[in-house]
Design a protein around this motif. Structure first.
Motif, PDB file in Angstrom:
ATOM      1  N   ILE A 126     -35.487  27.878   6.157  1.00  0.00           N
ATOM      2  CA  ILE A 126     -36.597  28.403   6.936  1.00  0.00           C
ATOM      3  C   ILE A 126     -36.091  29.583   7.753  1.00  0.00           C
ATOM      4  O   ILE A 126     -34.995  29.540   8.317  1.00  0.00           O
ATOM      5  CB  ILE A 126     -37.228  27.336   7.864  1.00  0.00           C
ATOM      6  CG1 ILE A 126     -38.390  27.958   8.665  1.00  0.00           C
ATOM      7  CG2 ILE A 126     -36.182  26.716   8.782  1.00  0.00           C
ATOM      8  CD1 ILE A 126     -39.191  26.925   9.420  1.00  0.00           C
ATOM      9  N   TYR A 173     -32.745  23.638   1.578  1.00  0.00           N
ATOM     10  CA  TYR A 173     -33.997  23.888   2.293  1.00  0.00           C
ATOM     11  C   TYR A 173     -33.740  24.977   3.328  1.00  0.00           C
ATOM     12  O   TYR A 173     -32.804  24.871   4.130  1.00  0.00           O
ATOM     13  CB  TYR A 173     -34.499  22.606   2.961  1.00  0.00           C
ATOM     14  CG  TYR A 173     -34.690  21.468   1.984  1.00  0.00           C
ATOM     15  CD1 TYR A 173     -35.902  21.299   1.319  1.00  0.00           C
ATOM     16  CD2 TYR A 173     -33.651  20.587   1.712  1.00  0.00           C
ATOM     17  CE1 TYR A 173     -36.077  20.256   0.404  1.00  0.00           C
ATOM     18  CE2 TYR A 173     -33.814  19.550   0.800  1.00  0.00           C
ATOM     19  CZ  TYR A 173     -35.031  19.391   0.153  1.00  0.00           C
ATOM     20  OH  TYR A 173     -35.191  18.379  -0.753  1.00  0.00           O
ATOM     21  N   TRP A 195     -43.772  32.805   1.642  1.00  0.00           N
ATOM     22  CA  TRP A 195     -43.544  33.709   2.764  1.00  0.00           C
ATOM     23  C   TRP A 195     -44.779  34.558   3.023  1.00  0.00           C
ATOM     24  O   TRP A 195     -45.710  34.614   2.207  1.00  0.00           O
ATOM     25  CB  TRP A 195     -42.330  34.602   2.501  1.00  0.00           C
ATOM     26  CG  TRP A 195     -42.508  35.624   1.420  1.00  0.00           C
ATOM     27  CD1 TRP A 195     -42.522  35.412   0.073  1.00  0.00           C
ATOM     28  CD2 TRP A 195     -42.712  37.029   1.598  1.00  0.00           C
ATOM     29  NE1 TRP A 195     -42.700  36.592  -0.612  1.00  0.00           N
ATOM     30  CE2 TRP A 195     -42.826  37.602   0.291  1.00  0.00           C
ATOM     31  CE3 TRP A 195     -42.790  37.865   2.704  1.00  0.00           C
ATOM     32  CZ2 TRP A 195     -43.026  38.965   0.099  1.00  0.00           C
ATOM     33  CZ3 TRP A 195     -42.976  39.229   2.509  1.00  0.00           C
ATOM     34  CH2 TRP A 195     -43.093  39.764   1.222  1.00  0.00           C
ATOM     35  N   TYR A 247     -42.604  34.825   8.170  1.00  0.00           N
ATOM     36  CA  TYR A 247     -41.972  33.531   7.931  1.00  0.00           C
ATOM     37  C   TYR A 247     -41.544  33.417   6.474  1.00  0.00           C
ATOM     38  O   TYR A 247     -42.108  34.048   5.583  1.00  0.00           O
ATOM     39  CB  TYR A 247     -42.927  32.389   8.285  1.00  0.00           C
ATOM     40  CG  TYR A 247     -44.062  32.231   7.292  1.00  0.00           C
ATOM     41  CD1 TYR A 247     -43.950  31.358   6.201  1.00  0.00           C
ATOM     42  CD2 TYR A 247     -45.230  32.967   7.423  1.00  0.00           C
ATOM     43  CE1 TYR A 247     -44.978  31.231   5.276  1.00  0.00           C
ATOM     44  CE2 TYR A 247     -46.267  32.850   6.503  1.00  0.00           C
ATOM     45  CZ  TYR A 247     -46.140  31.983   5.431  1.00  0.00           C
ATOM     46  OH  TYR A 247     -47.139  31.867   4.502  1.00  0.00           O
ATOM     47  N   TYR A 248     -40.512  32.599   6.253  1.00  0.00           N
ATOM     48  CA  TYR A 248     -40.058  32.236   4.912  1.00  0.00           C
ATOM     49  C   TYR A 248     -39.837  30.722   4.883  1.00  0.00           C
ATOM     50  O   TYR A 248     -39.229  30.156   5.813  1.00  0.00           O
ATOM     51  CB  TYR A 248     -38.727  32.870   4.550  1.00  0.00           C
ATOM     52  CG  TYR A 248     -38.608  34.362   4.628  1.00  0.00           C
ATOM     53  CD1 TYR A 248     -38.694  35.158   3.481  1.00  0.00           C
ATOM     54  CD2 TYR A 248     -38.323  35.002   5.830  1.00  0.00           C
ATOM     55  CE1 TYR A 248     -38.513  36.529   3.539  1.00  0.00           C
ATOM     56  CE2 TYR A 248     -38.145  36.369   5.902  1.00  0.00           C
ATOM     57  CZ  TYR A 248     -38.244  37.131   4.747  1.00  0.00           C
ATOM     58  OH  TYR A 248     -38.054  38.488   4.818  1.00  0.00           O
ATOM     59  N   LEU A 249     -40.247  30.064   3.814  1.00  0.00           N
ATOM     60  CA  LEU A 249     -39.964  28.650   3.582  1.00  0.00           C
ATOM     61  C   LEU A 249     -39.469  28.524   2.143  1.00  0.00           C
ATOM     62  O   LEU A 249     -40.196  28.865   1.205  1.00  0.00           O
ATOM     63  CB  LEU A 249     -41.213  27.784   3.775  1.00  0.00           C
ATOM     64  CG  LEU A 249     -41.865  27.809   5.164  1.00  0.00           C
ATOM     65  CD1 LEU A 249     -43.209  27.086   5.131  1.00  0.00           C
ATOM     66  CD2 LEU A 249     -40.951  27.170   6.195  1.00  0.00           C
ATOM     67  N   ARG A 302     -30.704  26.570   7.481  1.00  0.00           N
ATOM     68  CA  ARG A 302     -30.560  26.214   6.059  1.00  0.00           C
ATOM     69  C   ARG A 302     -29.720  24.958   5.922  1.00  0.00           C
ATOM     70  O   ARG A 302     -28.675  24.821   6.578  1.00  0.00           O
ATOM     71  CB  ARG A 302     -29.921  27.371   5.301  1.00  0.00           C
ATOM     72  CG  ARG A 302     -29.681  27.130   3.807  1.00  0.00           C
ATOM     73  CD  ARG A 302     -29.335  28.442   3.125  1.00  0.00           C
ATOM     74  NE  ARG A 302     -28.803  28.314   1.782  1.00  0.00           N
ATOM     75  CZ  ARG A 302     -29.530  28.175   0.680  1.00  0.00           C
ATOM     76  NH1 ARG A 302     -30.853  28.116   0.776  1.00  0.00           N
ATOM     77  NH2 ARG A 302     -28.963  28.107  -0.514  1.00  0.00           N
TER      78      ARG A 302
END
Length: 389
Positions: free
Chosen positions: A199, A197, A167, A177-179, A236
Protein backbone atom coordinates in the motif's frame (compact mmCIF):
# COMPACT_ATOMS: atom_id res chain seq x y z
CA UNK A 1 2.15 15.16 -30.84
CA UNK A 2 3.50 16.27 -27.48
CA UNK A 3 0.00 16.81 -26.05
CA UNK A 4 -1.00 13.31 -27.09
CA UNK A 5 2.10 11.84 -25.41
CA UNK A 6 1.37 13.71 -22.19
CA UNK A 7 -2.18 12.41 -22.32
CA UNK A 8 -0.82 8.87 -22.59
CA UNK A 9 1.47 9.55 -19.64
CA UNK A 10 -1.54 10.48 -17.53
CA UNK A 11 -3.49 7.47 -18.76
CA UNK A 12 -0.88 4.76 -18.31
CA UNK A 13 1.27 6.22 -15.59
CA UNK A 14 4.38 6.74 -17.71
CA UNK A 15 6.28 9.56 -16.01
CA UNK A 16 8.99 9.99 -18.63
CA UNK A 17 7.73 9.42 -22.12
CA UNK A 18 10.32 10.49 -24.69
CA UNK A 19 9.93 13.85 -26.38
CA UNK A 20 9.18 11.96 -29.59
CA UNK A 21 7.88 8.51 -30.35
CA UNK A 22 6.51 6.61 -33.28
CA UNK A 23 2.73 6.52 -33.05
CA UNK A 24 0.87 3.70 -34.77
CA UNK A 25 -2.82 4.51 -35.24
CA UNK A 26 -5.40 1.82 -35.92
CA UNK A 27 -8.44 4.07 -35.53
CA UNK A 28 -9.44 7.07 -33.42
CA UNK A 29 -9.50 4.99 -30.23
CA UNK A 30 -6.80 2.40 -30.87
CA UNK A 31 -3.13 3.33 -31.05
CA UNK A 32 0.33 2.61 -29.67
CA UNK A 33 3.44 4.70 -29.09
CA UNK A 34 6.74 2.93 -29.83
CA UNK A 35 9.87 4.23 -28.12
CA UNK A 36 13.58 3.52 -27.77
CA UNK A 37 15.89 4.65 -24.96
CA UNK A 38 19.49 3.92 -24.06
CA UNK A 39 22.25 4.83 -21.63
CA UNK A 40 25.96 4.61 -22.45
CA UNK A 41 28.43 4.85 -19.55
CA UNK A 42 32.12 5.08 -18.93
CA UNK A 43 33.22 4.46 -15.35
CA UNK A 44 36.58 4.75 -13.63
CA UNK A 45 36.23 2.35 -10.70
CA UNK A 46 38.23 2.77 -7.53
CA UNK A 47 39.86 -0.27 -5.89
CA UNK A 48 37.09 -2.14 -4.08
CA UNK A 49 38.84 -4.26 -1.45
CA UNK A 50 42.22 -5.27 -0.04
CA UNK A 51 42.70 -8.19 -2.41
CA UNK A 52 46.01 -7.48 -4.18
CA UNK A 53 44.59 -8.67 -7.51
CA UNK A 54 41.91 -5.94 -7.47
CA UNK A 55 42.98 -2.72 -9.21
CA UNK A 56 41.55 0.58 -10.29
CA UNK A 57 40.01 0.15 -13.72
CA UNK A 58 38.26 1.97 -16.54
CA UNK A 59 35.24 0.38 -18.23
CA UNK A 60 32.84 1.37 -21.00
CA UNK A 61 29.49 -0.35 -21.40
CA UNK A 62 25.76 0.00 -22.07
CA UNK A 63 24.07 -0.56 -18.69
CA UNK A 64 20.56 -0.07 -20.04
CA UNK A 65 18.49 0.09 -23.20
CA UNK A 66 14.72 -0.16 -23.60
CA UNK A 67 12.21 -0.79 -26.35
CA UNK A 68 8.71 0.23 -25.28
CA UNK A 69 5.18 0.06 -26.62
CA UNK A 70 2.32 1.73 -24.79
CA UNK A 71 -1.16 2.54 -25.97
CA UNK A 72 -4.84 1.81 -25.70
CA UNK A 73 -7.40 -0.48 -27.29
CA UNK A 74 -10.19 1.92 -26.41
CA UNK A 75 -10.90 4.50 -23.71
CA UNK A 76 -11.31 1.74 -21.12
CA UNK A 77 -8.47 -0.70 -21.93
CA UNK A 78 -4.80 0.31 -22.11
CA UNK A 79 -1.54 -1.62 -22.19
CA UNK A 80 2.22 -1.22 -21.84
CA UNK A 81 5.29 -3.33 -22.65
CA UNK A 82 8.93 -2.63 -21.84
CA UNK A 83 11.78 -4.83 -23.08
CA UNK A 84 15.01 -4.01 -21.24
CA UNK A 85 18.56 -5.12 -21.86
CA UNK A 86 22.23 -4.27 -21.50
CA UNK A 87 25.60 -4.88 -23.10
CA UNK A 88 28.19 -5.18 -20.36
CA UNK A 89 30.75 -7.43 -22.03
CA UNK A 90 31.87 -8.56 -25.47
CA UNK A 91 30.64 -12.07 -24.65
CA UNK A 92 27.22 -12.59 -26.21
CA UNK A 93 26.04 -14.92 -23.47
CA UNK A 94 26.55 -12.22 -20.83
CA UNK A 95 24.11 -9.80 -22.48
CA UNK A 96 20.38 -10.21 -21.98
CA UNK A 97 17.07 -8.72 -23.07
CA UNK A 98 14.20 -9.16 -20.61
CA UNK A 99 10.55 -8.23 -20.52
CA UNK A 100 10.56 -5.93 -17.49
CA UNK A 101 7.04 -4.52 -17.75
CA UNK A 102 4.04 -6.06 -19.46
CA UNK A 103 0.59 -5.20 -18.17
CA UNK A 104 -2.99 -4.53 -19.18
CA UNK A 105 -4.98 -1.80 -17.49
CA UNK A 106 -8.61 -0.80 -17.09
CA UNK A 107 -9.34 2.88 -16.50
CA UNK A 108 -12.83 3.10 -15.03
CA UNK A 109 -12.17 6.63 -13.74
CA UNK A 110 -9.27 8.82 -12.65
CA UNK A 111 -9.99 7.61 -9.13
CA UNK A 112 -10.09 3.90 -9.96
CA UNK A 113 -7.79 1.98 -12.29
CA UNK A 114 -6.77 -1.67 -12.29
CA UNK A 115 -3.50 -3.00 -13.77
CA UNK A 116 -2.56 -6.67 -14.09
CA UNK A 117 0.74 -8.14 -15.21
CA UNK A 118 4.34 -7.38 -14.31
CA UNK A 119 5.00 -3.76 -13.36
CA UNK A 120 6.84 -1.53 -10.91
CA UNK A 121 6.13 -2.21 -7.24
CA UNK A 122 4.26 0.82 -5.81
CA UNK A 123 6.28 1.01 -2.62
CA UNK A 124 9.29 3.37 -2.70
CA UNK A 125 9.89 6.37 -4.93
CA UNK A 126 13.04 4.56 -6.07
CA UNK A 127 11.07 1.56 -7.34
CA UNK A 128 8.56 3.81 -9.11
CA UNK A 129 11.21 5.95 -10.83
CA UNK A 130 12.80 5.04 -14.15
CA UNK A 131 16.59 5.20 -14.39
CA UNK A 132 16.10 7.73 -17.18
CA UNK A 133 14.38 10.10 -14.72
CA UNK A 134 16.77 9.66 -11.77
CA UNK A 135 19.31 12.26 -10.68
CA UNK A 136 21.74 9.45 -9.81
CA UNK A 137 21.01 6.52 -12.15
CA UNK A 138 23.72 4.27 -10.71
CA UNK A 139 23.23 0.72 -9.54
CA UNK A 140 24.91 -0.28 -6.25
CA UNK A 141 28.69 -0.32 -6.89
CA UNK A 142 28.97 -4.07 -6.28
CA UNK A 143 28.25 -6.79 -3.68
CA UNK A 144 29.47 -4.66 -0.79
CA UNK A 145 26.18 -2.80 -0.96
CA UNK A 146 24.05 -5.84 -1.75
CA UNK A 147 20.92 -6.46 0.31
CA UNK A 148 20.58 -2.82 1.21
CA UNK A 149 16.96 -1.63 1.20
CA UNK A 150 17.23 -0.14 -2.27
CA UNK A 151 19.14 -3.01 -3.85
CA UNK A 152 16.93 -3.73 -6.83
CA UNK A 153 17.04 -7.52 -6.72
CA UNK A 154 17.43 -8.30 -3.01
CA UNK A 155 15.12 -8.90 -0.10
CA UNK A 156 11.83 -9.03 -1.97
CA UNK A 157 12.36 -5.43 -3.06
CA UNK A 158 12.73 -5.99 -6.77
CA UNK A 159 11.43 -2.89 -8.55
CA UNK A 160 9.02 -5.13 -10.49
CA UNK A 161 6.55 -7.78 -9.44
CA UNK A 162 3.77 -9.86 -11.00
CA UNK A 163 0.22 -9.30 -9.84
CA UNK A 164 -2.60 -6.78 -9.65
CA UNK A 165 -2.45 -3.13 -8.59
CA UNK A 166 -5.47 -0.89 -7.99
CA UNK A 167 -4.62 2.81 -8.04
CA UNK A 168 -6.01 6.24 -8.72
CA UNK A 169 -6.02 9.96 -8.05
CA UNK A 170 -8.62 11.43 -5.69
CA UNK A 171 -9.73 15.07 -5.53
CA UNK A 172 -7.77 16.17 -8.61
CA UNK A 173 -4.55 14.62 -7.34
CA UNK A 174 -4.73 15.77 -3.73
CA UNK A 175 -4.34 12.10 -2.81
CA UNK A 176 -2.95 9.27 -4.91
CA UNK A 177 -3.21 5.68 -3.68
CA UNK A 178 -1.88 2.27 -4.70
CA UNK A 179 -3.06 -1.15 -3.46
CA UNK A 180 -1.15 -4.17 -4.72
CA UNK A 181 -1.32 -7.96 -4.38
CA UNK A 182 1.67 -9.57 -6.09
CA UNK A 183 3.87 -12.67 -6.13
CA UNK A 184 6.50 -11.11 -3.87
CA UNK A 185 9.59 -13.24 -3.30
CA UNK A 186 8.29 -16.16 -5.38
CA UNK A 187 8.15 -14.86 -8.95
CA UNK A 188 8.60 -18.35 -10.39
CA UNK A 189 5.68 -20.73 -10.12
CA UNK A 190 6.25 -23.17 -7.26
CA UNK A 191 4.46 -24.85 -4.37
CA UNK A 192 4.97 -21.73 -2.27
CA UNK A 193 1.80 -19.62 -2.37
CA UNK A 194 3.17 -16.70 -0.35
CA UNK A 195 2.17 -13.29 -1.66
CA UNK A 196 3.21 -9.69 -1.14
CA UNK A 197 0.83 -6.93 -0.08
CA UNK A 198 1.66 -3.30 -0.80
CA UNK A 199 0.00 0.00 0.00
CA UNK A 200 1.27 3.46 -0.86
CA UNK A 201 -0.41 6.84 -0.37
CA UNK A 202 0.87 10.18 -1.70
CA UNK A 203 -0.34 13.63 -0.73
CA UNK A 204 0.09 16.83 -2.79
CA UNK A 205 -1.21 20.19 -1.46
CA UNK A 206 -2.85 21.19 -4.73
CA UNK A 207 -4.61 24.06 -2.94
CA UNK A 208 -1.18 25.74 -2.69
CA UNK A 209 -0.65 25.59 -6.45
CA UNK A 210 1.49 22.43 -6.62
CA UNK A 211 0.83 19.97 -9.44
CA UNK A 212 0.20 16.33 -8.52
CA UNK A 213 2.19 13.39 -9.88
CA UNK A 214 -0.85 11.75 -11.43
CA UNK A 215 0.91 8.98 -13.37
CA UNK A 216 1.63 5.49 -12.08
CA UNK A 217 5.37 6.11 -12.13
CA UNK A 218 7.37 9.02 -10.70
CA UNK A 219 10.46 11.08 -11.51
CA UNK A 220 13.30 12.62 -9.49
CA UNK A 221 12.87 15.89 -11.39
CA UNK A 222 10.36 17.49 -13.74
CA UNK A 223 12.94 20.03 -14.94
CA UNK A 224 10.85 23.04 -13.98
CA UNK A 225 7.82 22.07 -16.09
CA UNK A 226 5.64 21.86 -12.97
CA UNK A 227 5.95 22.80 -9.30
CA UNK A 228 5.80 19.65 -7.18
CA UNK A 229 5.43 18.94 -3.47
CA UNK A 230 4.69 15.27 -2.93
CA UNK A 231 4.76 13.36 0.36
CA UNK A 232 4.49 9.57 0.26
CA UNK A 233 4.13 6.72 2.76
CA UNK A 234 4.39 3.05 1.79
CA UNK A 235 4.09 -0.29 3.58
CA UNK A 236 4.87 -3.72 2.11
CA UNK A 237 4.71 -7.25 3.50
CA UNK A 238 6.49 -10.01 1.56
CA UNK A 239 5.28 -13.48 2.48
CA UNK A 240 7.86 -16.21 3.11
CA UNK A 241 7.59 -19.98 3.11
CA UNK A 242 8.32 -22.50 5.82
CA UNK A 243 10.05 -21.25 8.95
CA UNK A 244 11.08 -17.97 7.35
CA UNK A 245 9.62 -14.76 8.72
CA UNK A 246 7.55 -12.42 6.56
CA UNK A 247 9.58 -9.36 5.57
CA UNK A 248 7.93 -6.09 6.58
CA UNK A 249 9.00 -2.83 4.97
CA UNK A 250 8.11 0.81 5.61
CA UNK A 251 9.06 3.91 3.63
CA UNK A 252 8.48 7.64 3.97
CA UNK A 253 9.62 10.09 1.28
CA UNK A 254 9.05 13.59 -0.07
CA UNK A 255 9.91 15.54 -3.22
CA UNK A 256 9.91 19.32 -3.58
CA UNK A 257 10.64 21.15 -6.84
CA UNK A 258 9.68 24.72 -7.72
CA UNK A 259 10.67 27.13 -10.46
CA UNK A 260 11.89 30.60 -9.42
CA UNK A 261 12.60 32.56 -12.58
CA UNK A 262 15.51 30.81 -14.30
CA UNK A 263 16.44 28.71 -11.23
CA UNK A 264 14.76 25.41 -10.35
CA UNK A 265 15.71 23.99 -6.93
CA UNK A 266 14.87 20.37 -6.17
CA UNK A 267 15.01 18.41 -2.89
CA UNK A 268 14.12 14.79 -2.14
CA UNK A 269 14.41 12.94 1.16
CA UNK A 270 13.45 9.41 2.10
CA UNK A 271 13.71 6.63 4.67
CA UNK A 272 13.32 2.91 4.02
CA UNK A 273 13.24 0.25 6.73
CA UNK A 274 13.16 -3.55 6.49
CA UNK A 275 12.40 -5.90 9.38
CA UNK A 276 13.12 -9.64 9.18
CA UNK A 277 14.90 -8.85 5.92
CA UNK A 278 15.08 -11.72 3.41
CA UNK A 279 12.91 -13.82 5.72
CA UNK A 280 15.60 -14.08 8.43
CA UNK A 281 14.32 -13.38 11.93
CA UNK A 282 15.72 -10.25 13.60
CA UNK A 283 17.57 -9.17 10.48
CA UNK A 284 17.17 -5.45 9.90
CA UNK A 285 18.20 -3.08 7.14
CA UNK A 286 17.53 0.59 6.57
CA UNK A 287 18.45 3.49 4.36
CA UNK A 288 18.25 7.22 4.93
CA UNK A 289 18.90 9.47 1.93
CA UNK A 290 18.71 13.08 0.82
CA UNK A 291 19.40 14.49 -2.62
CA UNK A 292 18.84 17.69 -4.53
CA UNK A 293 19.45 19.47 -7.80
CA UNK A 294 19.85 23.08 -8.88
CA UNK A 295 18.87 23.60 -12.54
CA UNK A 296 19.56 26.73 -14.57
CA UNK A 297 16.51 26.79 -16.83
CA UNK A 298 18.09 28.65 -19.74
CA UNK A 299 20.15 27.42 -22.67
CA UNK A 300 23.90 27.67 -22.14
CA UNK A 301 25.43 26.66 -25.43
CA UNK A 302 23.16 23.85 -26.65
CA UNK A 303 21.80 22.66 -23.29
CA UNK A 304 20.68 23.52 -19.76
CA UNK A 305 23.17 22.87 -16.92
CA UNK A 306 22.35 21.45 -13.50
CA UNK A 307 24.27 20.27 -10.44
CA UNK A 308 22.98 17.56 -8.08
CA UNK A 309 24.23 16.09 -4.79
CA UNK A 310 23.19 12.99 -2.84
CA UNK A 311 23.92 11.49 0.57
CA UNK A 312 22.73 8.12 1.79
CA UNK A 313 23.44 5.94 4.79
CA UNK A 314 22.82 2.18 4.63
CA UNK A 315 22.61 -0.10 7.65
CA UNK A 316 22.45 -3.87 7.35
CA UNK A 317 22.35 -5.89 10.55
CA UNK A 318 23.05 -9.57 10.01
CA UNK A 319 22.00 -12.21 12.57
CA UNK A 320 24.68 -13.16 15.08
CA UNK A 321 26.31 -9.74 15.35
CA UNK A 322 27.62 -9.38 18.88
CA UNK A 323 26.05 -6.64 20.98
CA UNK A 324 29.41 -5.02 21.71
CA UNK A 325 30.26 -4.61 18.02
CA UNK A 326 29.56 -1.53 15.97
CA UNK A 327 26.54 -1.55 13.71
CA UNK A 328 27.60 -2.05 10.06
CA UNK A 329 27.13 1.22 8.19
CA UNK A 330 27.87 2.26 4.63
CA UNK A 331 27.79 5.96 3.75
CA UNK A 332 27.58 7.10 0.16
CA UNK A 333 28.08 10.60 -1.23
CA UNK A 334 27.64 11.68 -4.81
CA UNK A 335 27.97 14.81 -6.92
CA UNK A 336 26.83 14.90 -10.52
CA UNK A 337 26.65 17.59 -13.22
CA UNK A 338 23.89 17.19 -15.81
CA UNK A 339 23.70 18.91 -19.18
CA UNK A 340 20.14 18.62 -20.47
CA UNK A 341 20.40 19.03 -24.25
CA UNK A 342 16.72 18.21 -24.69
CA UNK A 343 15.38 17.35 -21.26
CA UNK A 344 15.71 13.68 -20.38
CA UNK A 345 15.55 12.80 -24.09
CA UNK A 346 19.17 13.91 -24.64
CA UNK A 347 21.46 14.33 -21.64
CA UNK A 348 25.14 14.16 -20.72
CA UNK A 349 26.17 13.59 -17.09
CA UNK A 350 29.49 13.55 -15.23
CA UNK A 351 29.46 12.36 -11.62
CA UNK A 352 31.55 11.24 -8.68
CA UNK A 353 30.29 8.45 -6.42
CA UNK A 354 32.12 7.90 -3.12
CA UNK A 355 31.47 4.98 -0.73
CA UNK A 356 32.70 4.84 2.88
CA UNK A 357 32.48 1.87 5.28
CA UNK A 358 32.69 1.93 9.05
CA UNK A 359 34.98 -0.64 10.66
CA UNK A 360 32.34 -3.32 11.11
CA UNK A 361 31.03 -3.01 7.56
CA UNK A 362 34.59 -2.96 6.18
CA UNK A 363 35.56 -6.19 7.94
CA UNK A 364 32.37 -8.17 7.31
CA UNK A 365 30.39 -6.96 4.34
CA UNK A 366 32.66 -8.11 1.51
CA UNK A 367 33.20 -11.59 2.90
CA UNK A 368 29.45 -11.93 3.51
CA UNK A 369 28.94 -11.71 -0.23
CA UNK A 370 31.86 -13.81 -1.40
CA UNK A 371 34.48 -11.14 -2.01
CA UNK A 372 38.02 -11.97 -0.88
CA UNK A 373 39.62 -9.28 1.26
CA UNK A 374 38.05 -6.60 3.43
CA UNK A 375 36.07 -3.79 1.85
CA UNK A 376 37.86 -0.49 1.44
CA UNK A 377 36.57 3.00 0.84
CA UNK A 378 36.47 3.85 -2.86
CA UNK A 379 35.40 6.53 -5.33
CA UNK A 380 34.05 6.08 -8.85
CA UNK A 381 33.88 8.63 -11.65
CA UNK A 382 31.02 8.19 -14.13
CA UNK A 383 30.50 9.74 -17.56
CA UNK A 384 27.09 8.99 -19.00
CA UNK A 385 25.16 9.70 -22.20
CA UNK A 386 21.41 9.24 -22.40
CA UNK A 387 18.92 9.40 -25.25
CA UNK A 388 15.20 8.70 -25.59
CA UNK A 389 12.99 8.52 -28.65
Amino acid sequence: MRKSLLAMAALMGVATLPAHAWRVNIDQETFADIGFSTIVRGIYEGKRNDNSSVKNRLNFFVPLFNITASGQVNKLVYFSMNAEGNSNTATLGDNRVLVRDSFIGLKFADEFRVQAGVMRVPFTRVALTSAYAQLFPYTPPFGALANQPTDVEAGGLSPRDHGIVVWGNVADGLVKYYLGITDGATIRRSDDDSLAYTIRVQFTPVMLGFKPETGYTLADTYLGRQNVLSIGVGYRVVGRSGAQRDTKMLTVDALYEQKFGDIVPNLQVGFINKKDADGVANRKASQLYAQGQLLYDQMVGFGKPALAVRFEQNKNELPGVLADRDEPKVNRFGVIAHYYIKGQAAKVSLGVDSVRFNSEARNRTCSDYGVNGACRNFTDVNLQFQTQF
